[in-house]
Design a protein around this motif. Structure first.
Motif, mmCIF file in Angstrom:
data_model
loop_
_atom_site.group_PDB
_atom_site.id
_atom_site.type_symbol
_atom_site.label_atom_id
_atom_site.label_comp_id
_atom_site.label_asym_id
_atom_site.label_seq_id
_atom_site.Cartn_x
_atom_site.Cartn_y
_atom_site.Cartn_z
ATOM 1 N N ALA A 192 -92.830 -10.870 -15.633
ATOM 2 C CA ALA A 192 -92.976 -9.806 -16.626
ATOM 3 C C ALA A 192 -94.411 -9.286 -16.671
ATOM 4 C CB ALA A 192 -92.548 -10.303 -18.003
ATOM 5 N N ASN A 193 -95.384 -10.177 -16.517
ATOM 6 C CA ASN A 193 -96.783 -9.737 -16.457
ATOM 7 C C ASN A 193 -97.009 -8.809 -15.268
ATOM 8 O OD1 ASN A 193 -97.540 -11.194 -18.694
ATOM 9 N ND2 ASN A 193 -98.481 -12.868 -17.557
ATOM 10 N N ILE A 212 -95.839 -3.065 -23.906
ATOM 11 C CA ILE A 212 -95.029 -4.282 -23.810
ATOM 12 C C ILE A 212 -93.831 -3.963 -22.926
ATOM 13 C CG2 ILE A 212 -93.622 -5.990 -25.015
ATOM 14 C CD1 ILE A 212 -95.376 -5.618 -27.460
ATOM 15 N N TYR A 213 -93.688 -4.722 -21.864
ATOM 16 C CA TYR A 213 -92.526 -4.594 -20.988
ATOM 17 C C TYR A 213 -91.577 -5.743 -21.292
ATOM 18 C CZ TYR A 213 -89.538 -4.911 -16.906
ATOM 19 O OH TYR A 213 -88.447 -4.999 -16.093
ATOM 20 N N ILE A 214 -90.304 -5.418 -21.528
ATOM 21 C CA ILE A 214 -89.289 -6.435 -21.793
ATOM 22 C C ILE A 214 -88.289 -6.438 -20.649
ATOM 23 C CG2 ILE A 214 -87.416 -7.166 -23.326
ATOM 24 C CD1 ILE A 214 -88.975 -5.814 -25.622
ATOM 25 N N THR A 215 -88.114 -7.590 -20.021
ATOM 26 C CA THR A 215 -87.144 -7.712 -18.944
ATOM 27 C C THR A 215 -85.921 -8.465 -19.457
ATOM 28 O OG1 THR A 215 -86.760 -8.540 -16.701
ATOM 29 C CG2 THR A 215 -88.298 -9.800 -18.049
ATOM 30 N N ALA A 222 -91.309 -11.034 -21.620
ATOM 31 C CA ALA A 222 -92.114 -9.856 -21.950
ATOM 32 C C ALA A 222 -93.480 -9.965 -21.289
ATOM 33 C CB ALA A 222 -92.282 -9.721 -23.467
ATOM 34 N N GLY A 223 -93.959 -8.840 -20.805
ATOM 35 C CA GLY A 223 -95.326 -8.726 -20.318
ATOM 36 C C GLY A 223 -96.092 -7.859 -21.302
#
Length: 404
Positions: A192-193, A212-215, A222-223
C-alpha cells in the motif's frame, strides 16, 4: 576547504536534478538545463557526460540556434535499463520486467491460493518464481535490481517483513535473502505504501500533499502520505487499516483481534457471501458468468455483474460500503487528507462501490473535514501493483533522498 565527501554529495545531487529535468523537459539542450536549474554549464556538461555513459540519457537531434552552433539535444532513455518488479499477495506472485518509466515490458503470474502456501514455503515459492522469470535472460547487466512489494508490516529500511498474519510471516529478511540468491540490489516495501507513492509519482494525484490509498483485495491496507512523505510509523506498521476493529464482538482474526475491518469487506468475504446466496437459491448472473462453476467466480466477474445491475452484486456491495465508509470516516477524522484513493481487486473499476462510499462518508464524517475531500479510484490501471513495485527504485534514481 570543501571535503571530498561534500563535493561528491553535491555532484550526485546535481546529477539527480539534471536527470529529472531531462526526463520532464527533454529533448532539451545543455544550456537550457543550466538555465532552468541555475547550475553552471560546466557542471551540466560533466553530469550529462556521466548520464550518457550510464545510458540513462541519449542525444536526440539538434535544437534551434541562437546565433552560434545548433545545440545537441538530450532526452531520457527509459529502456536503457530495466528492473524486476515482484508483487506478493495471498493469491498470486506477479513478476514483471519494467523499464525506467514504470512501464511493463513482460509479466508472469504465479498462483498461490490453490497451493495453500504460507510461512517458509511462500518464501521458497517467491525465490523459485523469480528464478524461473530470470532464467529467460542471457544477461542481467542492464538490470538495476529487484523491487518487491508485500502486504503486512514491512521494515523498508532493513528490508524485513516484520509480520503478515495471513501468510504466516514474521521477521523475514527478504531483501537479504533475495540479494544473496540473485546477486542483484533489492528493495522491499509494503504494497500500500508503494501504491500510494506510485499514485503520487505516476498517477493523476501529483498535486495533493496528503493522500491515503486504500487497497481492498485479499486483505485490506492503507498507504498514507503526509506532507508529501510516506508515513510509516515506528516500525513500519502504519496503515494496517484492515486490522482496525469495527466490532468488539465480531469475527476472530488471525492477528489475534476481533472484528477487524478486512473480514467484512475483503474479497474472501465477498466470495463467501456470493456462494452462500447461490446455495440459498438466489438469482444472480454471477454464476452464469462463471459458466456455472462457483470456483471460477472472480472479482472481475463480480464487478462486471455490478455494471450490469445484478441485484445480488449490488446488495453485497451496499453492505460492504457501510463497513468501508465507517473505517474511512475514522481515517478522515484522524488524518484530514486531501484525497482518499480506492484500489485493489474489489475496488478497481468499481464505480458503484465508489458512489456508495462517497455518499455514506459525506453523511457521516465531520462536515468541515469532509468539505472538498475527494474519494477517487486508482489512476494507475490494471498493472498498478507492478507500477508500484517499480516506483521504489525509480524514486531512488530520480530523487536524491531516502524514502521517509
Amino acid at each position: 576547504m570543501q571535503r571530498t565527501g561534500d563535493l561528491k554529495l553535491i555532484q550526485e545531487l546535481n546529477r539527480s536534478i539534471i536527470l529529472k529535468t531531462i526526463r520532464y523537459y527533454g529533448p532539451i539542450s545543455r544550456s537550457e538545463i543550466a538555465k532552468k536549474n541555475n547550475i553552471s554549464p560546466t557542471t551540466v556538461t560533466s553530469a550529462v557526460r556521466r548520464l550518457l555513459r550510464d545510458g540513462l540519457v541519449c542525444e536526440d537531434g539538434v535544437g534551434k540556434s541562437n546565433g552560434g552552433r545548433k545545440p545537441v539535444l538530450v532526452r531520457f532513455s527509459p529502456d536503457s535499463r530495466f528492473l524486476i518488479g515482484v508483487s506478493i499477495s495471498n493469491s498470486a506472485i506477479k513478476i514483471a520486467e519494467m523499464n525506467l518509466a514504470a512501464e511493463v515490458c513482460r509479466k508472469k503470474v504465479f498462483p498461490v491460493r490453490a497451493l495453500a502456501l504460507a510461512g517458509q514455503s511462500i518464501i521458497s515459492y517467491v525465490l523459485k518464481s523469480i528464478d524461473q522469470f530470470l532464467s529467460e535472460y542471457s544477461s542481467l547487466t542492464k538490470c538495476i535490481g529487484i523491487s518487491i512489494i508485500s502486504p503486512g508490516i514491512v521494515d523498508a529500511v532493513q528490508g524485513v517483513i516484520r509480520y503478515n498474519s495471513k501468510l504466516r510471516l514474521k521477521d523475514i529478511p527478504l531483501k537479504e535473502i533475495v540479494e544473496r540468491r540473485f546477486k542483484l540490489e533489492t528493495w522491499l516495501e509494503n504494497d500500500a505504501n508503494a501504491i500510494v507513492l506510485a499514485e503520487k509519482r505516476f498517477g493523476k494525484y501529483k498535486k495533493f500533499k496528503n493522500l491515503i490509498y486504500i487497497t481492498i483485495g485479499d486483505g485490506v491496507g492503507a498507504g498514507i502520505v503526509i506532507n508529501g512523505s510516506i508515513f510509516r510509523g515506528r516500525n513500519g506498521g502504519a496503515g494496517e487499516f484492515g486490522h482496525t476493529s469495527i466490532d468488539r464482538n465480531g469475527i476472530y482474526c488471525d492477528c489475534g483481534n476481533r472484528g477487524c475491518l478486512e473480514h467484512y469487506i475483503n474479497w474472501p468475504t465477498i466470495y463467501s457471501k456470493i456462494l452462500s446466496f447461490i446455495d440459498q437459491g438466489r438469482n444472480t448472473m454471477i454464476l452464469e458468468l462463471a459458466k456455472g462453476d462457483k470456483n471460477l467466480v472472480t472479482p472481475a466477474i463480480f464487478r462486471y455483474a455490478l455494471k450490469k445491475n445484478d441485484q445480488l452484486a449490488k446488495e453485497i456491495t451496499k453492505d460492504i460500503a457501510i463497513y468501508l465508509a465507517t473505517g474511512i470516516v475514522n481515517l478522515i477524522n484522524l488524518f484530514n487528507p486531501d484525497i482518499i484513493i480506492l484500489g485493489g481487486k474489489v475496488a478497481y473499476d468499481n464505480g458503484f462501490l465508489l458512489s456508495q462510499v462517497n455518499k455514506l462518508v459525506h453523511q457521516q464524517a465531520l462536515s468541515i473535514l469532509a468539505d472538498k475531500l475527494e474519494i477517487s479510484p486508482t489512476s494507475l490501471g490494471e498493472d498498478f501493483r507492478m507500477i508500484a513495485a517499480a516506483t521504489i527504485p525509480i524514486q531512488k534514481i530520480f530523487n536524491f533522498s531516502i524514502s521517509s
